[in-house]
Scaffold this motif. Structure first.
Motif, PDB file in Angstrom:
ATOM      1  N   LYS A  50       0.854  -1.201   0.000  1.00  0.00           N
ATOM      2  CA  LYS A  50       0.000   0.000   0.000  1.00  0.00           C
ATOM      3  C   LYS A  50       0.881   1.239   0.000  1.00  0.00           C
ATOM      4  O   LYS A  50       1.793   1.372   0.813  1.00  0.00           O
ATOM      5  N   LYS A  51       0.616   2.154  -0.920  1.00  0.00           N
ATOM      6  CA  LYS A  51       1.410   3.372  -1.023  1.00  0.00           C
ATOM      7  C   LYS A  51       0.879   4.414  -0.043  1.00  0.00           C
ATOM      8  O   LYS A  51      -0.294   4.778  -0.080  1.00  0.00           O
ATOM      9  N   LEU A  52       1.767   4.869   0.827  1.00  0.00           N
ATOM     10  CA  LEU A  52       1.414   5.887   1.802  1.00  0.00           C
ATOM     11  C   LEU A  52       1.919   7.235   1.324  1.00  0.00           C
ATOM     12  O   LEU A  52       3.042   7.352   0.837  1.00  0.00           O
ATOM     13  N   VAL A  53       1.094   8.241   1.475  1.00  0.00           N
ATOM     14  CA  VAL A  53       1.447   9.585   1.014  1.00  0.00           C
ATOM     15  C   VAL A  53       1.352  10.568   2.174  1.00  0.00           C
ATOM     16  O   VAL A  53       0.947  10.225   3.289  1.00  0.00           O
ATOM     17  N   ASN A  54       1.693  11.819   1.898  1.00  0.00           N
ATOM     18  CA  ASN A  54       1.675  12.877   2.896  1.00  0.00           C
ATOM     19  C   ASN A  54       0.346  12.907   3.661  1.00  0.00           C
ATOM     20  O   ASN A  54      -0.716  12.911   3.052  1.00  0.00           O
ATOM     21  N   GLY A  55       0.422  12.886   4.981  1.00  0.00           N
ATOM     22  CA  GLY A  55      -0.768  12.979   5.815  1.00  0.00           C
ATOM     23  C   GLY A  55      -1.318  11.653   6.298  1.00  0.00           C
ATOM     24  O   GLY A  55      -2.146  11.624   7.205  1.00  0.00           O
ATOM     25  N   ASP A  56      -0.881  10.533   5.708  1.00  0.00           N
ATOM     26  CA  ASP A  56      -1.365   9.224   6.147  1.00  0.00           C
ATOM     27  C   ASP A  56      -0.842   8.910   7.551  1.00  0.00           C
ATOM     28  O   ASP A  56       0.271   9.296   7.918  1.00  0.00           O
ATOM     29  N   ILE A  57      -1.655   8.207   8.325  1.00  0.00           N
ATOM     30  CA  ILE A  57      -1.262   7.801   9.671  1.00  0.00           C
ATOM     31  C   ILE A  57      -1.362   6.272   9.770  1.00  0.00           C
ATOM     32  O   ILE A  57      -2.395   5.698   9.457  1.00  0.00           O
ATOM     33  N   VAL A  58      -0.261   5.666  10.207  1.00  0.00           N
ATOM     34  CA  VAL A  58      -0.176   4.219  10.351  1.00  0.00           C
ATOM     35  C   VAL A  58      -0.202   3.889  11.845  1.00  0.00           C
ATOM     36  O   VAL A  58       0.499   4.533  12.627  1.00  0.00           O
ATOM     37  N   GLU A  59      -1.005   2.891  12.226  1.00  0.00           N
ATOM     38  CA  GLU A  59      -1.078   2.461  13.621  1.00  0.00           C
ATOM     39  C   GLU A  59      -0.753   0.981  13.714  1.00  0.00           C
ATOM     40  O   GLU A  59      -1.262   0.176  12.935  1.00  0.00           O
ATOM     41  N   TYR A  60       0.092   0.651  14.680  1.00  0.00           N
ATOM     42  CA  TYR A  60       0.392  -0.757  14.955  1.00  0.00           C
ATOM     43  C   TYR A  60       0.858  -0.887  16.398  1.00  0.00           C
ATOM     44  O   TYR A  60       1.743  -0.138  16.838  1.00  0.00           O
ATOM     45  N   ASN A  61       0.284  -1.813  17.122  1.00  0.00           N
ATOM     46  CA  ASN A  61       0.730  -2.146  18.467  1.00  0.00           C
ATOM     47  C   ASN A  61       0.779  -0.928  19.392  1.00  0.00           C
ATOM     48  O   ASN A  61       1.718  -0.756  20.158  1.00  0.00           O
ATOM     49  N   GLY A  62      -0.217  -0.065  19.276  1.00  0.00           N
ATOM     50  CA  GLY A  62      -0.289   1.115  20.135  1.00  0.00           C
ATOM     51  C   GLY A  62       0.606   2.265  19.720  1.00  0.00           C
ATOM     52  O   GLY A  62       0.638   3.305  20.366  1.00  0.00           O
ATOM     53  N   GLU A  63       1.349   2.095  18.646  1.00  0.00           N
ATOM     54  CA  GLU A  63       2.258   3.135  18.142  1.00  0.00           C
ATOM     55  C   GLU A  63       1.673   3.752  16.876  1.00  0.00           C
ATOM     56  O   GLU A  63       0.952   3.082  16.121  1.00  0.00           O
ATOM     57  N   LYS A  64       1.993   5.023  16.640  1.00  0.00           N
ATOM     58  CA  LYS A  64       1.512   5.702  15.432  1.00  0.00           C
ATOM     59  C   LYS A  64       2.690   6.348  14.702  1.00  0.00           C
ATOM     60  O   LYS A  64       3.630   6.838  15.319  1.00  0.00           O
ATOM     61  N   ILE A  65       2.587   6.327  13.372  1.00  0.00           N
ATOM     62  CA  ILE A  65       3.553   6.992  12.502  1.00  0.00           C
ATOM     63  C   ILE A  65       2.774   7.907  11.572  1.00  0.00           C
ATOM     64  O   ILE A  65       1.785   7.473  10.981  1.00  0.00           O
ATOM     65  N   LYS A  66       3.244   9.133  11.430  1.00  0.00           N
ATOM     66  CA  LYS A  66       2.627  10.049  10.465  1.00  0.00           C
ATOM     67  C   LYS A  66       3.581  10.207   9.290  1.00  0.00           C
ATOM     68  O   LYS A  66       4.784  10.393   9.478  1.00  0.00           O
ATOM     69  N   ILE A  67       3.029  10.131   8.092  1.00  0.00           N
ATOM     70  CA  ILE A  67       3.829  10.287   6.884  1.00  0.00           C
ATOM     71  C   ILE A  67       3.801  11.765   6.497  1.00  0.00           C
ATOM     72  O   ILE A  67       2.734  12.367   6.389  1.00  0.00           O
ATOM     73  N   GLU A  68       4.991  12.345   6.329  1.00  0.00           N
ATOM     74  CA  GLU A  68       5.095  13.774   6.004  1.00  0.00           C
ATOM     75  C   GLU A  68       5.952  13.985   4.770  1.00  0.00           C
ATOM     76  O   GLU A  68       6.912  13.276   4.535  1.00  0.00           O
ATOM     77  N   LYS A  69       5.586  14.999   4.012  1.00  0.00           N
ATOM     78  CA  LYS A  69       6.340  15.357   2.804  1.00  0.00           C
ATOM     79  C   LYS A  69       7.612  16.068   3.201  1.00  0.00           C
ATOM     80  O   LYS A  69       7.675  16.801   4.133  1.00  0.00           O
TER      81      LYS A  69
END
Length: 69
Positions: A50-69
């Protein structure tokens, strides 16, 4: 929440999990995604590529990652 800066237009989900330190390897990413443990923008995602782009938020195991340009 940590941020991953995009070097290109997108990053694939499996790569983002690894880059964010949420999994140790691409194989681990594959299994947690297949098992339905990863969410992208609050929806369960089963595609490792899955292609993640600016602004997408990924959640796994209580952790979050924000994708930024």
């Amino acid at each position: 929440m940590q941020a991953i800066k995009l070097r290109e237009d997108y990053i694939k989900l499996g790569q983002a999990l690894k880059a964010g330190g949420l999994v140790d390897s691409g194989v681990d990413a594959k299994f947690v995604i297949q098992d339905g443990l990863v969410k992208v923008n609050q929806e369960v995602e089963y595609q490792r590529g899955k292609k993640l782009v600016n602004g997408d938020i990924v959640e796994y195991n209580g952790e979050k990652i924000k994708i930024e340009k």
